[in-house]
Design a protein around this motif. Structure first.
Motif, PDB file in Angstrom:
ATOM      1  N   GLY A 104      -8.768  11.195  12.868  1.00  0.00           N
ATOM      2  CA  GLY A 104      -8.680  11.585  11.465  1.00  0.00           C
ATOM      3  C   GLY A 104      -9.027  13.025  11.184  1.00  0.00           C
ATOM      4  N   THR A 105      -9.100  13.879  12.206  1.00  0.00           N
ATOM      5  CA  THR A 105      -9.461  15.276  11.983  1.00  0.00           C
ATOM      6  C   THR A 105      -8.319  16.089  11.375  1.00  0.00           C
ATOM      7  N   GLY A 106      -7.092  15.568  11.422  1.00  0.00           N
ATOM      8  CA  GLY A 106      -5.964  16.262  10.810  1.00  0.00           C
ATOM      9  C   GLY A 106      -5.571  15.617   9.495  1.00  0.00           C
ATOM     10  N   ARG A 107      -4.706  16.315   8.756  1.00  0.00           N
ATOM     11  CA  ARG A 107      -4.218  15.776   7.494  1.00  0.00           C
ATOM     12  C   ARG A 107      -2.821  16.294   7.240  1.00  0.00           C
ATOM     13  N   VAL A 112       1.754  10.397   2.613  1.00  0.00           N
ATOM     14  CA  VAL A 112       2.700   9.300   2.728  1.00  0.00           C
ATOM     15  C   VAL A 112       2.200   8.094   1.941  1.00  0.00           C
ATOM     16  N   GLU A 113       3.093   7.123   1.751  1.00  0.00           N
ATOM     17  CA  GLU A 113       2.709   5.901   1.049  1.00  0.00           C
ATOM     18  C   GLU A 113       1.973   4.926   1.954  1.00  0.00           C
ATOM     19  N   SER A 135      -7.087   8.112   5.796  1.00  0.00           N
ATOM     20  CA  SER A 135      -6.553   7.684   4.505  1.00  0.00           C
ATOM     21  C   SER A 135      -6.342   8.852   3.549  1.00  0.00           C
ATOM     22  N   LYS A 136      -6.874  10.028   3.880  1.00  0.00           N
ATOM     23  CA  LYS A 136      -6.645  11.222   3.056  1.00  0.00           C
ATOM     24  C   LYS A 136      -5.206  11.704   3.155  1.00  0.00           C
ATOM     25  N   SER A 137      -4.467  11.204   4.151  1.00  0.00           N
ATOM     26  CA  SER A 137      -3.043  11.533   4.265  1.00  0.00           C
ATOM     27  C   SER A 137      -2.165  10.508   3.553  1.00  0.00           C
ATOM     28  N   GLY A 142      -2.015   3.864  -2.018  1.00  0.00           N
ATOM     29  CA  GLY A 142      -1.113   3.578  -0.918  1.00  0.00           C
ATOM     30  C   GLY A 142      -1.705   2.574   0.058  1.00  0.00           C
ATOM     31  N   LYS A 143      -0.909   2.204   1.053  1.00  0.00           N
ATOM     32  CA  LYS A 143      -1.308   1.156   1.988  1.00  0.00           C
ATOM     33  C   LYS A 143      -1.823   1.742   3.314  1.00  0.00           C
ATOM     34  N   VAL A 144      -2.814   1.059   3.864  1.00  0.00           N
ATOM     35  CA  VAL A 144      -3.314   1.317   5.213  1.00  0.00           C
ATOM     36  C   VAL A 144      -3.128   0.034   6.001  1.00  0.00           C
TER      37      VAL A 144
END
Length: 250
Positions: A104-107, A112-113, A135-137, A142-144
């Motif tokens: 999760g270090t990138g974004r 996206v949804e 989840s920041k992306s 939106g859905k995870v």
């Protein structure tokens, strides 16, 4: 921050070999499980939106048969996997390929949804922290979607060799999502018969990895039965756990 793919600059490039280490198979190998992959798609398709970010996609086997998104960002930390996917999906305008770390270090610059990770979260020690960052992306509300190995009773030598910190139950996976600030909508076991096959062949049998010939036989004969059962019955446990959660609206 969007993590774009660059040319490899040497054998020590970060993430190199991650696919083989995490899966126990090479990028060139045939996974011999087309029916199981399609079953995964059937399970995930109803929850996925028009745009998807898939973390830890490896050689792109899932998206190779998935055509339901307008934008599908397929990623891996392994530069060899990334380069292979860039070649594999060069003719698909709906697919973007990026190098991206599952912690999760990138974004993404353009959220996206839907965030999707298949057999990734168990490799991350701080699973809730990774979910929170990833989840920041995702757009608000939106859905995870997480698809992970199920039940610690099935944890064996193969799990240890490929770097699994844990296997999940519906409750422990939902708890990780809650700690990440997500709202769980679905958390359930899937692949009921696969749990027995995994126990017999890998856990009880003590093999270091699944036998490709047995995987092919399982895919041909057992997966169709599993699908028929799980269409009509909520099973009490399974080889994997499927989670669907939502990001905060505001």
């Amino acid at each position: 921050m969007t993590l774009q793919v660059g040319e490899q600059d040497g054998p020590a490039q970060e993430g190199q070999g991650a696919f083989a280490a995490a899966t126990g198979r090479s990028l060139e190998g045939d996974n011999a499980k087309p029916r199981y992959l399609e079953y995964q798609r059937e399970l995930i398709r109803p929850y996925a939106g028009r745009s998807v970010l898939e973390i830890g996609a490896g050689d792109g086997e899932f998206v190779s048969g998935y055509h339901d998104a307008e934008r599908y960002v397929v990623t891996d930390v392994d530069p060899e996997a990334v380069q292979q996917m860039k070649t594999r999906f060069a003719d698909r305008s709906d697919v973007e390929v990026q190098q991206f770390d599952g912690d999760g270090t990138g974004r993404l610059d353009e959220p996206v949804e839907t965030l999707l990770a298949i057999n990734v979260l168990e490799h991350i020690e701080d699973d809730a922290g990774a979910l929170r960052s990833l989840s920041k992306s995702v757009t608000p509300g939106g859905k995870v979607i997480m698809f992970v190995p199920g039940y610690q009773q099935l944890y064996g030598e193969f799990d240890r060799l490929v770097g699994h910190y844990r296997r999940y139950t519906p409750r422990t996976l939902a708890t990780a999502a809650q700690r990440a600030g997500l709202t769980t909508e679905v958390s359930k076991p899937v692949n009921f018969l696969g749990a027995f096959a995994w126990w017999a062949a890998v856990r009880k049998g003590g093999t270091g990895s699944p036998n490709p010939k047995l995987v092919a036989l399982y895919d041909q004969y057992v997966v169709p039965v599993t699908k028929a059962i799980e269409k009509n019955v909520r099973v009490p446990f399974g080889q994997s756990i499927l989670l669907v959660a939502r990001t905060p609206v505001a």
